[in-house]
Design a protein around this motif. Structure first.
Motif, PDB file in Angstrom:
ATOM      1  N   ARG A  49       8.178   3.767   6.082  1.00  0.00           N
ATOM      2  CA  ARG A  49       7.858   2.461   5.474  1.00  0.00           C
ATOM      3  C   ARG A  49       6.491   2.505   4.812  1.00  0.00           C
ATOM      4  N   ASP A  50       5.521   3.122   5.503  1.00  0.00           N
ATOM      5  CA  ASP A  50       4.170   3.225   4.934  1.00  0.00           C
ATOM      6  C   ASP A  50       4.178   4.037   3.639  1.00  0.00           C
ATOM      7  N   ARG A  51       4.913   5.150   3.629  1.00  0.00           N
ATOM      8  CA  ARG A  51       4.998   5.969   2.412  1.00  0.00           C
ATOM      9  C   ARG A  51       5.638   5.190   1.275  1.00  0.00           C
ATOM     10  N   ALA A  52       6.680   4.434   1.587  1.00  0.00           N
ATOM     11  CA  ALA A  52       7.357   3.646   0.556  1.00  0.00           C
ATOM     12  C   ALA A  52       6.405   2.602  -0.033  1.00  0.00           C
ATOM     13  N   LEU A  53       5.623   1.951   0.821  1.00  0.00           N
ATOM     14  CA  LEU A  53       4.648   0.974   0.324  1.00  0.00           C
ATOM     15  C   LEU A  53       3.585   1.648  -0.522  1.00  0.00           C
ATOM     16  N   HIS A  54       3.125   2.784  -0.068  1.00  0.00           N
ATOM     17  CA  HIS A  54       2.097   3.514  -0.824  1.00  0.00           C
ATOM     18  C   HIS A  54       2.635   3.897  -2.197  1.00  0.00           C
ATOM     19  N   GLU A  55       3.848   4.425  -2.238  1.00  0.00           N
ATOM     20  CA  GLU A  55       4.441   4.815  -3.521  1.00  0.00           C
ATOM     21  C   GLU A  55       4.638   3.607  -4.433  1.00  0.00           C
ATOM     22  N   LYS A  56       5.017   2.481  -3.829  1.00  0.00           N
ATOM     23  CA  LYS A  56       5.269   1.272  -4.612  1.00  0.00           C
ATOM     24  C   LYS A  56       3.991   0.759  -5.270  1.00  0.00           C
TER      25      LYS A  56
END
Length: 84
Positions: A49-56
């Motif tokens: 989830r953290d990686r997805a937010l960072h990428e977003k």
């Protein structure tokens, strides 16, 4: 051990033998192993989830950081002593 429900499970003989060689309480070991595994799953889900937010938001955050650096560099060029 805390009270709870009991289930019968089937494990391969070699898994049980390896467990019994190292631990005196098979049930306690299996419970601890399951808890550790579940904790690792939760950590992996959180990290995803953290990686997805960072990428977003990475592009926007990088843009803002560059603007801040550019502003700071401009400010320092005008009066190098004021920024300190």
């Amino acid at each position: 051990m805390r009270g709870g429900t009991y289930e019968t499970i089937t494990l391969e003989r070699e898994v049980l033998e390896a467990t019994d060689q190292r631990f005196s309480n098979r049930l306690k070991f299996i419970e601890q192993a399951a808890r550790l595994y579940l904790r690792e799953l939760r950590r992996a889900e959180r990290d995803a989830r953290d990686r997805a937010l960072h990428e977003k938001y990475a592009e926007e955050l990088n843009r803002q950081a560059l603007e801040t650096l550019e502003y700071s560099a401009y400010y320092n060029e005008e009066d190098p002593h004021e920024a300190r």
